[in-house]
Write an enzyme that holds these catalytic residues in place. Structure first.
Site, short mmCIF file in Angstrom:
data_model
loop_
_atom_site.label_atom_id
_atom_site.label_comp_id
_atom_site.label_asym_id
_atom_site.label_seq_id
_atom_site.Cartn_x
_atom_site.Cartn_y
_atom_site.Cartn_z
N GLN A 1 0.84 -1.21 0.00
CA GLN A 1 0.00 0.00 0.00
C GLN A 1 0.87 1.26 0.00
O GLN A 1 0.52 2.27 0.62
CB GLN A 1 -0.93 -0.01 1.21
CG GLN A 1 -2.14 -0.92 1.04
CD GLN A 1 -3.12 -0.43 -0.02
OE1 GLN A 1 -3.16 0.76 -0.36
NE2 GLN A 1 -3.92 -1.32 -0.55
N SER A 2 1.98 1.23 -0.71
CA SER A 2 2.90 2.37 -0.75
C SER A 2 2.28 3.59 -1.44
O SER A 2 1.85 3.50 -2.60
CB SER A 2 4.16 1.96 -1.51
OG SER A 2 4.93 3.09 -1.85
N ASN A 3 2.24 4.71 -0.74
CA ASN A 3 1.81 5.97 -1.37
C ASN A 3 2.87 6.45 -2.36
O ASN A 3 2.56 7.07 -3.38
CB ASN A 3 1.61 7.06 -0.31
CG ASN A 3 0.50 6.70 0.66
OD1 ASN A 3 -0.62 6.46 0.25
ND2 ASN A 3 0.83 6.67 1.95
N ALA B 1 4.77 4.55 -4.25
CA ALA B 1 4.62 3.80 -5.50
C ALA B 1 3.47 4.39 -6.32
O ALA B 1 3.61 4.64 -7.53
CB ALA B 1 4.34 2.32 -5.19
#
Ligand SMILES: *Cc1c(COP(=O)(O)O)cnc(C)c1O
Length: 341
Positions: free
Chosen positions: A83-85, A87
């Site tokens: 859930q990387s912002n 990325a």
């Protein structure tokens, strides 16, 4: 203002729409009875950028994309948690500026279920046209990214790897620039912030602000972080070295030491991405009193720490406080089960 002139000589691609606004959180001031103590609480809205849903990573990506242009890269490769912002915003910036984008994501959080695995940032990565690849447990994302870069190179392509959170000295320049922006806003608001509060995950946000404060000849201990990933000692060590490398990029010989970098790790709870009751209460308070959306992984925990310090008296009477809202709203949808009542 001619603060930090070197910054303007470093390659950058515009991803923001000008300075983000600073707003007073009057309803939370009332709820905590802060006026009686002469405390003022403001929010800098780094969640309100129009590209890709916005958030702190866009400030770092401005300089990463500047570098990508300078080396004539055609592909951006990044790594991070599922859930990387970072990325998600790399994918959005790539879409907007005509780069291909590949994302190698890992399970950094002990969490599963359809919301976590397919909603929130994961859904958006896909809409932005990036290929989010979920790596098997134990596989090093950076090693995969570098191998892929070599493979693309053999095919005549050129990729730039932007590591976890974009937190290299180049990325941290984005928050040195933000420190200058805050100083300009202070001048126009005719005030000074005694405390500037951020989350610390991969440390680029705090390191960039600290380097900016030092570069402007200001006290870097104004910047206060709540760690959401590492314990305070580890986070401090990486923030100090990143801030010093950023000062080198800015052409300055000044440096910071451990005492200049203030980090509190009391909000970590079960670790990175693991919800805490204090985070849930902070997310609800901001939403229900200000219509302000915080995220469960970063800004929710940092705001929980700030609320604790406001209530305990660690924030002293008369202080003017700036909370930097770093974004991450898509994460709310990944944490539906934790946040729903
Ligand atoms: C990445 C992130 C942070 C933390 O910033 P770092 O520079 O990694 O310390 C804070 N808030 C949000 C919403 C983020 O995505």
């Amino acid at each position: 203002m001619t603060l930090l002139p070197t910054l303007d000589t470093i390659a950058r691609v515009d991803l923001l729409d000008g300075p983000t606004s600073i707003q007073r959180l009057t309803r939370i001031e009332e709820a905590l009875d802060l006026a009686a103590r002469g405390i003022r609480l403001f929010a800098k809205r780094d969640d309100t950028m129009t590209l890709g849903g916005g958030g702190n990573k866009l400030r770092k990506l401005e300089f990463h994309l500047g570098h990508a242009r300078a080396i004539e890269a055609d592909t951006l490769i990044s790594t991070g948690g599922l859930q990387s912002n970072h990325a998600r915003l790399t994918a959005a910036a790539a879409a907007k500026h005509g780069f291909a984008c590949e994302l190698y994501l890992s399970r950094m959080v002990p969490k599963d279920g359809v919301d976590y695995e397919a909603n929130g940032n994961v859904l958006l990565d896909d809409l932005f046209g990036a290929k989010p690849v979920l790596l098997a447990h134990g596989v090093n994302g950076l090693a995969v990214a570098e191998a892929r870069t070599a493979e693309l190179g053999r095919a005549g392509r050129k990729a730039l790897v932007i590591p976890l959170g974009g937190s290299t000295p180049t990325g941290a320049l984005g928050y040195a620039r933000c420190a200058r922006e805050i100083a300009e806003q202070e001048a126009s608001m005719d005030l000074r912030f005694d405390r500037v509060v951020v989350p610390n995950g991969s440390s680029g946000t705090q390191a960039g602000l600290v380097s900016g404060y030092v570069a402007m000849g200001r006290d870097p201990t104004v910047v206060r972080a709540y760690s959401v990933l590492a314990d305070a000692a580890k986070a401090r060590a990486s923030t100090v070295s990143l801030a010093n490398e950023t000062l080198v990029l800015l052409g300055l010989s000044s440096s910071v030491a451990g005492d200049d970098v203030r980090i509190d790790d009391t909000q970590l709870g079960g670790g990175y991405g693991v919800p805490t009751d204090a985070m849930k209460a902070a997310v609800r308070l901001a939403a229900s009193h200000e219509g302000l959306l915080l995220d469960p992984v970063y800004s929710g925990k940092a705001f929980a720490g700030l609320l604790h310090d406001l209530r305990s008296g660690a924030v002293r009477d008369g202080e003017t406080v700036l909370f930097v809202v770093t974004g991450g709203v898509p994460g709310l949808f990944a944490y539906r089960e934790d946040l729903a009542t």
